[in-house]
Design an enzyme around this catalytic site. Structure first.
Site, mmCIF file in Angstrom:
data_model
loop_
_atom_site.group_PDB
_atom_site.id
_atom_site.type_symbol
_atom_site.label_atom_id
_atom_site.label_comp_id
_atom_site.label_asym_id
_atom_site.label_seq_id
_atom_site.Cartn_x
_atom_site.Cartn_y
_atom_site.Cartn_z
ATOM 1 C CB CYS A 134 -1.388 2.909 11.303
ATOM 2 S SG CYS A 134 -1.242 2.480 9.567
ATOM 3 C CB THR A 183 7.400 -2.100 11.291
ATOM 4 O OG1 THR A 183 6.430 -1.036 11.178
ATOM 5 C CG2 THR A 183 8.547 -1.874 10.320
ATOM 6 C CE LYS A 235 2.977 6.884 10.348
ATOM 7 N NZ LYS A 235 1.883 7.262 9.477
ATOM 8 C CB VAL A 253 -0.551 6.459 2.456
ATOM 9 C CG1 VAL A 253 0.481 7.212 1.644
ATOM 10 C CG2 VAL A 253 -0.011 5.116 2.935
ATOM 11 C CG ASN A 278 -0.516 6.798 13.149
ATOM 12 O OD1 ASN A 278 -1.269 7.628 12.660
ATOM 13 N ND2 ASN A 278 0.127 5.907 12.411
ATOM 14 N NE ARG A 282 -3.278 -3.256 6.188
ATOM 15 C CZ ARG A 282 -2.451 -2.283 5.765
ATOM 16 N NH1 ARG A 282 -1.136 -2.436 5.864
ATOM 17 N NH2 ARG A 282 -2.935 -1.161 5.250
ATOM 18 C CE1 TYR A 319 -3.100 -2.994 1.848
ATOM 19 C CE2 TYR A 319 -4.303 -1.441 0.459
ATOM 20 C CZ TYR A 319 -4.246 -2.650 1.140
ATOM 21 O OH TYR A 319 -5.317 -3.522 1.100
HETATM 22 N N1 SAJ Z 1 -11.661 5.328 14.171
HETATM 23 C C1 SAJ Z 1 -12.621 5.555 15.173
HETATM 24 N N2 SAJ Z 1 -13.035 6.850 15.372
HETATM 25 C C2 SAJ Z 1 -12.545 7.907 14.620
HETATM 26 C C3 SAJ Z 1 -11.537 7.646 13.620
HETATM 27 C C4 SAJ Z 1 -11.129 6.337 13.417
HETATM 28 O O1 SAJ Z 1 -13.101 4.643 15.857
HETATM 29 O O2 SAJ Z 1 -12.990 9.045 14.829
HETATM 30 C C5 SAJ Z 1 -11.209 3.938 13.943
HETATM 31 C C6 SAJ Z 1 -11.475 3.479 12.507
HETATM 32 O O3 SAJ Z 1 -12.751 2.889 12.421
HETATM 33 C C7 SAJ Z 1 -10.367 2.463 12.278
HETATM 34 C C8 SAJ Z 1 -9.229 3.003 13.125
HETATM 35 O O4 SAJ Z 1 -9.801 3.928 14.055
HETATM 36 O O5 SAJ Z 1 -10.737 1.185 12.755
HETATM 37 C C9 SAJ Z 1 -8.126 3.721 12.325
HETATM 38 O O6 SAJ Z 1 -8.721 4.650 11.505
HETATM 39 P P1 SAJ Z 1 -7.880 5.844 10.808
HETATM 40 O O7 SAJ Z 1 -8.880 6.762 10.226
HETATM 41 O O8 SAJ Z 1 -6.915 6.413 11.746
HETATM 42 O O9 SAJ Z 1 -7.161 5.073 9.608
HETATM 43 P P2 SAJ Z 1 -5.628 4.586 9.411
HETATM 44 O O10 SAJ Z 1 -5.185 3.817 10.572
HETATM 45 O O11 SAJ Z 1 -5.593 3.949 8.068
HETATM 46 O O12 SAJ Z 1 -4.825 5.962 9.228
HETATM 47 C C10 SAJ Z 1 -3.951 6.470 10.196
HETATM 48 C C11 SAJ Z 1 -3.833 7.964 9.878
HETATM 49 N N3 SAJ Z 1 -3.091 8.620 10.921
HETATM 50 C C12 SAJ Z 1 -3.441 9.855 11.342
HETATM 51 O O13 SAJ Z 1 -4.383 10.466 10.878
HETATM 52 C C13 SAJ Z 1 -2.598 10.456 12.432
HETATM 53 C C14 SAJ Z 1 -3.150 8.144 8.529
HETATM 54 O O14 SAJ Z 1 -2.894 9.508 8.285
HETATM 55 C C15 SAJ Z 1 -1.799 7.400 8.539
HETATM 56 O O15 SAJ Z 1 -1.168 7.510 7.290
HETATM 57 C C16 SAJ Z 1 -2.054 5.935 8.815
HETATM 58 O O16 SAJ Z 1 -2.651 5.813 10.099
HETATM 59 C C17 SAJ Z 1 -0.689 5.207 8.808
HETATM 60 O O17 SAJ Z 1 -0.408 4.560 7.783
HETATM 61 O O18 SAJ Z 1 0.056 5.377 9.746
#
Ligand code: SAJ
Length: 478
Positions: A292, A110, A234, A182, A238, A370, A27
């Site tokens: 992440c 990782t 980073k 991303v 997260n 995942r 990805y």
């Molecule tokens: N989630 C909630 N409530 C929210 C937002 C998300 O319950 O308000 C849940 C989602 O359903 C999901 C999980 O959290 O199960 C993660 O969702 P996410 O929107 O954070 O998606 P990721 O993990 O793909 O993206 C995060 C992002 N990190 C940040 O915004 C700080 C993205 O920008 C990063 O690129 C990505 O991690 C990464 O690859 O690290």
């Protein structure tokens, strides 16, 4: 002459970066390689993929200009076709070709093998770094894009590269960390429009890495810093997001206990606008999944645990970041408790009941499964003696779980319908349609993503439970 001056000179003599290698066709690596190849600053891009049983198929697909990534990725298929047809991008399992390149990036998973002991599984990353080290030449740039424990670039990566190549980082070759940011479904956009954190082990390395990433940015700008600061940035961004989600999840649990609607409270809190991000409030839900947020907290924790400095922190006090992980990991279990309570309201129990899980992907409108929050929820139900069927419109398959595309088949005869992912299609569902399928007087609906309107379902005889809906969860059953 200092080391970095020597490196600066070597890089100057080598000239601008023209040939780039990307290790890890996933990805992160695939869109990154395509964007490098699409830049007229660079001549040729090699994508490196092991010809393994599980992922060797990607090599041929990519060399036909096809994306092996599942799910919608706007613009990626077209861009891949373009850069392959132009002969600017090629995928190969031949790691010896690394020696012909100016720069190599590593975008390799990782995961954590044991969060409790803060033990990451760096086996795939280490293999990749070792492969680069074997063919590393003077004046090359190596960049880690994977999310890593702070300190990894300047210790583990440096050691392996120097060991394998006999060269010295920061003197003979450049080394940096430029973490990916991303999200599935908008990979190209995120790489081009998000600001790019770039951190070298020294100034010359940072400068060279800035040269590598600048051409692919459209709206985003480069934010240079040290390698360790980039690693912390980073993992911390997260971790902060996970903490924000844990805060609203905890509030949702409180609202249930106090008999009020968390979304009223959320709208209230959200009305205090401006003055920076601290007032941003996220959404409660059935859990936090993905590759992440579920692990980066542990990278950050390991970073401080393995750092040279001494941490001054209140005694006998857990890290709030780890506590946040525990709250978010609890949410699928909370969904199970809500399910049990609802069954009890109609004198039923988990054992022998039929549960339809709607949504297996960890995030809405994606096929990315995942660390899906649905999995621990399903395990609890199955261990409790329930018959469980799973529907997901996007996820193709998942080890040990049958993902059914036919929603009617999943909901038919169900006692409980549990919404675990907020896929757009689920917002179109209606109580009459679902009631017809279950054939039950009082079907239970447990909403983990605020998809349905409680009153509409309650007035149709459903037993409703929703995360954060203390105002509705003990409604009179019609
Ligand atoms: N989630 C909630 N409530 C929210 C937002 C998300 O319950 O308000 C849940 C989602 O359903 C999901 C999980 O959290 O199960 C993660 O969702 P996410 O929107 O954070 O998606 P990721 O993990 O793909 O993206 C995060 C992002 N990190 C940040 O915004 C700080 C993205 O920008 C990063 O690129 C990505 O991690 C990464 O690859 O690290």
């Amino acid at each position: 002459m200092t080391m970095t001056d020597k490196l600066g000179l070597i890089l100057e003599n080598r000239g601008p970066i023209k040939k780039i290698g990307v290790l890890g066709m996933g990805y992160v690596g695939i869109p990154a390689a395509a964007l490098f190849a699409n830049s007229d600053k660079f001549d040729h891009i090699l994508g490196f993929q092991r010809d393994s049983k599980s992922s060797g198929y990607k090599i041929e697909m990519l060399n036909h200009g096809e994306s092996p990534l599942k799910g919608e990725e706007p613009g990626l298929e077209e861009l891949l076709k373009k850069v392959v047809d132009e002969g600017k991008f090629k995928c190969t399992p031949d790691f010896s070709r690394i020696s012909e390149l100016d720069a190599v990036t590593l975008a390799i998973q990782t995961p954590f093998s044991d969060p409790a002991s803060l033990q990451p599984d760096f086996s795939a990353l280490t293999d990749g770094i070792r492969n680069v080290g074997k063919y590393l030449k003077e004046g090359m740039l190596v960049v880690l894009e994977s999310t890593i424990t702070p300190g990894t670039t300047d210790t583990l990566a440096r050691q392996i590269l120097e060991e394998e190549s006999g060269l010295t980082a920061g003197e003979d070759f450049a080394l940096a960390h430029a973490p990916e940011r991303v999200m599935v479904g908008r990979l190209l956009k995120n790489i081009q429009e998000h600001d790019r954190i770039v951190g070298g082990i020294d100034e010359a390395s940072t400068k060279r890495a800035v040269e590598l990433y600048s051409p692919v940015l459209t709206k985003g700008k480069i934010i240079p810093m040290t390698a360790r600061a980039a690693e912390v940035t980073k993992t911390a961004e997260n971790t902060f997001r996970d903490l924000q989600i844990a805060a609203i999840n905890q509030l949702a649990l409180y609202c249930e206990a106090m008999g009020i609607n968390v979304y009223d409270v959320r709208a209230g809190i959200d009305s205090l606008k401006g003055e920076g991000i601290t007032r941003a409030i996220l959404y409660p839900g059935a859990g936090v999944g993905g590759h992440c947020l579920t692990k980066d907290t542990y990278h950050l924790e390991r970073g401080v645990a393995t750092s040279e400095g001494t941490l001054d922190y209140p005694e006998d006090t857990d890290s709030i970041f780890v506590l946040a992980r525990k709250v978010n990991d609890f949410m699928p279990k909370h969904m199970y408790h809500l399910t049990k309570e609802a069954l009890k309201r109609i004198d039923r129990e988990v054992k022998g009941s039929k549960v339809a899980i709607l949504g297996w992907a960890f995030i809405n409108d994606s096929d990315d499964a995942r660390n899906p929050p649905s999995e621990p929820y399903r395990d609890l139900l199955v261990n409790g003696g329930a018959e469980v069927l799973v529907h997901d419109p996007h996820v193709l398959n998942y080890p040990g779980v049958e993902i059914i595309k036919d929603l009617d088949k999943v909901v038919e005869g169900a006692d409980v319908i549990a919404i675990m992912t907020g896929h757009s299609g689920y917002f179109e569902l209606g109580p009459e349609q679902l009631k017809q399928l279950t054939g039950k007087e009082n079907t239970i609906i447990v909403d983990g993503r605020n998809v349905v309107d409680p009153d509409t379902y309650i007035s149709n005889g459903f037993v409703y439970k929703g995360i954060g809906r203390g105002d509705k969860n003990d409604h009179p059953i019609v």
